[in-house]
Design an enzyme around this catalytic site. Sequence first.
Site, mmCIF file in Angstrom:
data_model
loop_
_atom_site.group_PDB
_atom_site.id
_atom_site.type_symbol
_atom_site.label_atom_id
_atom_site.label_comp_id
_atom_site.label_asym_id
_atom_site.label_seq_id
_atom_site.Cartn_x
_atom_site.Cartn_y
_atom_site.Cartn_z
ATOM 1 N N SER A 83 2.913 1.218 -35.611
ATOM 2 C CA SER A 83 2.991 1.970 -37.178
ATOM 3 C C SER A 83 3.915 2.360 -37.279
ATOM 4 O O SER A 83 3.448 2.310 -38.930
ATOM 5 C CB SER A 83 2.249 3.492 -36.240
ATOM 6 O OG SER A 83 3.228 3.620 -35.502
ATOM 7 N N LYS A 96 2.493 -2.479 -25.203
ATOM 8 C CA LYS A 96 0.814 -2.108 -25.192
ATOM 9 C C LYS A 96 0.312 -3.119 -26.138
ATOM 10 O O LYS A 96 1.294 -3.388 -26.379
ATOM 11 C CB LYS A 96 1.057 -0.311 -26.008
ATOM 12 C CG LYS A 96 -0.484 -0.284 -25.861
ATOM 13 C CD LYS A 96 -0.873 1.063 -27.159
ATOM 14 C CE LYS A 96 -0.172 1.355 -28.883
ATOM 15 N NZ LYS A 96 -1.185 0.358 -29.507
ATOM 16 N N GLU A 106 -8.560 5.555 -28.752
ATOM 17 C CA GLU A 106 -8.232 5.372 -30.227
ATOM 18 C C GLU A 106 -9.338 5.570 -31.261
ATOM 19 O O GLU A 106 -10.365 4.813 -31.624
ATOM 20 C CB GLU A 106 -7.284 4.639 -31.339
ATOM 21 C CG GLU A 106 -6.730 5.132 -32.890
ATOM 22 C CD GLU A 106 -6.208 4.690 -33.757
ATOM 23 O OE1 GLU A 106 -5.424 3.887 -32.400
ATOM 24 O OE2 GLU A 106 -6.084 4.749 -34.390
HETATM 25 O O1 KIV Z 1 1.046 1.866 -33.553
HETATM 26 C C1 KIV Z 1 1.175 3.167 -33.083
HETATM 27 O O2 KIV Z 1 1.387 4.304 -33.414
HETATM 28 C C2 KIV Z 1 -0.379 3.245 -32.030
HETATM 29 C C3 KIV Z 1 -0.520 4.460 -32.332
HETATM 30 C C4 KIV Z 1 -1.833 4.567 -33.062
HETATM 31 C C5 KIV Z 1 -1.667 4.433 -30.911
HETATM 32 O O3 KIV Z 1 -1.189 2.533 -31.394
#
Ligand code: KIV
Length: 266
Positions: free
Chosen positions: A46, A114, A183
């Site tokens: 993000s 992640k 999400e």
């Molecule tokens: O990139 C990010 O900040 C995310 C959040 C929306 C969980 O994946």
Amino acid sequence: MSNFTIHDFLRKKTNGGKISMITAYDYPFARIVDEAGIDAILVGDSLGMVVQGLENTLPVTMDEMIYHTKMVARGVKNAMIIGDMPFMSYQTGIAEALKNAGRFLKDAGAAAVKMEGGGEIAEQIRAMTRSDIPVMAHIGLTPQSIHRMGGYKVQGKTEESAKRLLEEAHIVEDAGAFSLLLEAIPMDLAKTITGELSIPTIGIGAGPHCDGQVLVLHDVIGLFERFIPKFVKKYADLKKDALNAVKTYRDEVKNGTFPSDDQSFK
Ligand code: KIV
């Protein structure tokens, strides 16, 4: 090494107590977030939108993610750092995915990664877990799939798509993910998934029944205003405060009240 680990994630699932997680992308904010006692920091892709000013997260590169994760790691004492695998850093093959995930732990100071996806990334999850790289999977609204989804839309609203998401959740758990980020899905579906899995769920726009919550820091503190999703709660208005501070500085420079004797040498 940070104090909060994947074992604490799992312990919280078993013993109760919510997991607090938020994004950070640089040293000063990582220090604030860590000092606030947040359990885990996501260096999210993000950052492409809230730091780099991009339209979406797709152009973010591995080198940029490593650069930001290193800055975060320098500011953190206790929180666990999770590096977000950017678009096309893991979809192109197991070897490439493994190499890129490894960089987060080896070069940048993260303790886990992640990845967005369910069954389609099960092999990557398996390979990383086998190589001692803990993985948080991410299903529901996956921003890297913006073109397939046709925009940032709530997922799992039909019976069929809800069933599919529940299946995906089990697949990533079976593949070895230590946690699952959900999400923008209906809260009842998140409750079912959370109840069925033995790994903790972290929600963003997934209601109160998840084992933990994550938000984008710049939404929380009022530094990103291009669009504000329904699930965001704004706890501060730093944009307003920063604007006022800089305007006052500008005025004081113009009218000669800054610098005063206090800021000058004799
Ligand atoms: O990139 C990010 O900040 C995310 C959040 C929306 C969980 O994946």
